[in-house]
Design an enzyme around this catalytic site. Sequence first.
Site, short mmCIF file in Angstrom:
data_model
loop_
_atom_site.label_atom_id
_atom_site.label_comp_id
_atom_site.label_asym_id
_atom_site.label_seq_id
_atom_site.Cartn_x
_atom_site.Cartn_y
_atom_site.Cartn_z
N LYS A 167 1.00 -1.21 0.10
CA LYS A 167 0.08 0.01 -0.01
C LYS A 167 0.83 1.32 -0.02
CE LYS A 167 -2.79 2.90 2.98
NZ LYS A 167 -3.97 3.01 4.19
N GLY A 173 -8.22 8.84 9.67
CA GLY A 173 -8.51 8.57 11.09
C GLY A 173 -9.80 9.54 11.54
N ALA A 202 -9.65 5.28 4.07
CA ALA A 202 -9.58 6.12 5.13
C ALA A 202 -10.75 7.11 5.11
CB ALA A 202 -8.51 7.23 4.81
N GLY A 203 -11.07 7.57 6.39
CA GLY A 203 -12.16 8.55 6.70
C GLY A 203 -13.48 7.74 6.76
N ASN A 206 -9.30 1.25 9.43
CA ASN A 206 -8.53 0.89 10.64
C ASN A 206 -9.24 1.70 11.86
OD1 ASN A 206 -5.08 0.75 11.15
ND2 ASN A 206 -6.77 0.70 12.85
N THR A 207 -9.28 2.94 11.91
CA THR A 207 -9.61 3.93 13.04
C THR A 207 -11.03 3.31 13.21
OG1 THR A 207 -8.15 5.37 12.52
CG2 THR A 207 -9.59 5.84 14.22
#
Lengths: 259, 66
Positions: free
Chosen positions: A101, A162, A188-189, A210-211
């Site tokens: 990535k 995040g 992301a986001g 992830n987050t």
Amino acid sequence: MSDVLTIAGKPYSSRLLVGSGKYASFAQNAEAAEASGAEIVTVAIRRVNLGQDANAPNLLDFIRPDRYTLLPNTAGCYTADDAVRTCRLARELLDGHRLVKLEVLGDPKTLYPDITATLEAAKTLVREGFEVMVYCTDDPIQCKRLEEIGCVAVMPLAAPIGSGLGIQNRYNILTIVENATVPIIVDAGVGTASDAAIAMELGCDGVLMNTAIAEAKNPVLMASAMRHAIIAGREAYLAGRMPMRRYASASSPLQGVIG
Amino acid sequence: MSLMVNGRTEPLPQPATLDGLVDALNLTGQRLAIEHNGQIVPRSLWAATVVVADDCIEIVKAIGGG
């Protein structure tokens, strides 16, 4: 129904890709990854801590390379050179593994991609035989450029890394999907399950997060929620949604009403 | 007689090889990648790769990340 996601020639039955950062413990991370149903898990490459206990637990004892396709990232890299160097180290670390990535960041406040540097790094990595999944802006032109360079998947952000803000520019994502001949994965986001479902309803091929899982109050339950959201969004996309209308359209027959 | 390892000064190991350094740092058996003066050295060559004073070495591993 067979509906696989193919990345660099390899089929995956899950369209959810998950990270391994920010968890309370390796055990919680492993449990969440299991609950998510993900087959691809991102990892970061960092200097070892010198002077550490030789018996300290290792991430790869919990997220095992024989169980998951590991996706080493270039998080923390602000230049093309650093990102390329990190990928080369990852390839050595993971015994010749080519899937990476790529992310080249512009500044630490927004973690927004530096697209000029990303394009430069992508060219080098593709030339060196890497299979590049590239984190990028939600700009249809740049996404197409990255595909043309030879990236195996293009991964526009939904919102800053995040942030949990969800998809900020769904029309751009739609255009990116329409233009693409490689998988488009929102990266992301994403903040919660509906964000993931929207990405899939727009026709994205997958979502990387992830987050949203790691920072949920109950990460394992959120991982399960995301698994279902990805499936629901994908099936809704394939089913084809009804058109929107301004006024009502009765569901019951108008004939034979009493009175 | 010292090396720069991950930005820190470390004594030259005995034997003075990458394998010797990994042992001296208590990292034996871990899944690592090593860069020696800017060049990645495959694991199979660690034992044969001699390190000398002032060499610059990076030792990395996989950790959690998104």
